[in-house]
Scaffold this active site. Sequence first.
Site, short mmCIF file in Angstrom:
data_model
loop_
_atom_site.label_atom_id
_atom_site.label_comp_id
_atom_site.label_asym_id
_atom_site.label_seq_id
_atom_site.Cartn_x
_atom_site.Cartn_y
_atom_site.Cartn_z
N SER A 8 0.84 -1.20 0.00
CA SER A 8 0.00 0.00 0.00
C SER A 8 0.87 1.25 0.00
O SER A 8 0.56 2.24 -0.68
CB SER A 8 -0.92 0.00 1.22
OG SER A 8 -1.80 -1.10 1.20
N GLU A 26 -23.49 12.37 11.97
CA GLU A 26 -22.79 12.51 13.24
C GLU A 26 -21.33 12.06 13.17
O GLU A 26 -20.48 12.61 13.87
CB GLU A 26 -23.53 11.71 14.33
CG GLU A 26 -24.91 12.25 14.66
CD GLU A 26 -26.00 11.80 13.70
OE1 GLU A 26 -27.14 12.28 13.85
OE2 GLU A 26 -25.71 10.96 12.81
#
Length: 645
Positions: free
Chosen positions: A32, A381
Amino acid sequence: MSSAAAVGAKAAQLGKLAVRMTTLAGAGHPSSALSLAHLVTHLMYRQMRHDPGNPRSPVGDRLVLSEGHAVPIVYAAWADLGGAVGVDARTALSVADLDQLRAKGSVLDGHPNPAEGFPFFDAATGSLGMGLSVAAGLALAARLDGCDRRIFCIVGDGESREGQIWEAADFIVDHKLSNVCAIFNCNGQGQAANVSPQQSAERIAAKLSAFGWNVKTIDGHNPAEIEAALAGFPAAPPTAIVARTIKGWGADMLQKGNWHGKPPKESDLPAINAALDAAGGSGGPIGRPPLPAPPKAESSRPDPREVAWPSFGDTMKSGGLAALLEKRAMGTRRAYGATLKAAGELLPQVVVLDADVSNSTFSEIFAAAHPTRFFECKIAEQNMVSAAAGLSAGGYIPFANSFAKFIGRAYDQVELAAISRANVKLVGSHSGITPCSDGPSQMALADVAFFRALTTVRNDERTGPVCWLFQPSDAVAAYHCTRLMLAIRGMCYMRTHRPDVPLLYDETARFEPGGVNVLQPGDDLALVASGYMVHEARKAAELLSRQNIRAALIDAYSLPIQAEKLVDALRRCGGRALVVEDNYGGGYGAAAAEAIAAAGGVRCRCLSVQRIPKSTRTESEELEFCGVGAAQIADQALALLKSGV
């Protein structure tokens, strides 16, 4: 030597360091990291205006690595730049230090973690999907500062499945945060297999365009394309770069099979290094851009502990609550809203976020008085909490508001903010079971147990917990608890309730973190409660008095409880305690029981909500249905007295 050649050579150099450090650590994500080699190199050497010796410079650009597992490539670049590290005494990170990745004494955690001494990052990431929201908070802070600081955020294609990414994408467009550049690393692979076609570069680009972003799709290993994509940034609408990359770039071995989270062996390093050298080519030094001019002079930011507050009465009147003050009855949510407005007048660093319920949390009182420091997040939220963490990293004191039940959607974001040691204040209204007619889907019943767990964790200085929890019982207590949250450097959570209740305290009453107040004396036993349940326990004490039982009433308004004060008060009340709360177990009762067990000499019972609630017409019906009404509290108190245990 062209800049493209220089970027390619540097990317290979950093890639070799990333592979080596993960190999020596025996863990990490080198493939990655390699997929980001050119993007990180261009950002940290060619694009970002930052000072490695002063990573928190107020004029420096910021990088948020939402794809936190790819962090070795950033560590490699920071060491190559000699960037400053350390919590207090800052020293330059060396290439040799990279060999200590993930070691106990190292500042290089497995995922970004500024609290462990890597100040280049502003917030902990790695629990995926949160970084773009943090970037939004940092961008808001830059706007408030009047600074042209730019925020770059790298997002993985796999993590773009997370809904929070799109909450943030909406929010950034809503608030016209053109100083944010989102870079999507599209290497096509997740952990277990390839990403879904819905997370392909083409689909991500289409989604971003539909959300209102200016989208550019590039080859993420082509320095010229990277530079061209960033040439017009910042500009409206916000910029998104969708970069096609190769997981394990430059190392053929790491492109065959699934190498996610699997470093190669040391015996493989020579071949990998040779492959990277060949892929990177040769290049000269990379010149970095200078820091921009300082922003406009910062407004004064007084210490919250030293400002002169108006009285409780004056604060309520200024907040438009004079009529309720005259009646001497109001909900704690209303008193909080009025106190928040006063905080905004005293402290320019106070900002407020709300999730489309400001007329219920009463943060609307602040919004009307300080509209440029109020940020509407709508029904999102998770984004709200992470954006608050970004604002905290930008030097502000954010108050994030919603129903206590809905803050539960963001518990993972709360925990990452705690890991970051963010100075975030979370306030949940409509707590407990008193939103009776709305039913259990609107009631916070597990929040005390969750936040109470955080109150048991010590902060780095061991002077207090990672999080404080407050639950005021009346308007006076709400006024004082809000002030306490401002005085505390670190996370706080406060529960407020909907019903208007009588004032229990004189406005001169004293409050302190972890404190307990004896509201009425008694020598047979003590009823210990907090929030709305103080009023119900008060009714139970009246019922007991009719049977000649003197029950003390103790308001335990904060966690962690100061154990010595609580136990001392209980010993003066017959050495018996019944702790009552309007939430599920694991909260105040558990905290009090632990304190009592450690000290000894006090008998204790706990009474919490006994069943899943349902809609009722009145608070008293709901309390009785759930087993925590006044009569049931009195019955439990009698049972405690009779049993002797």
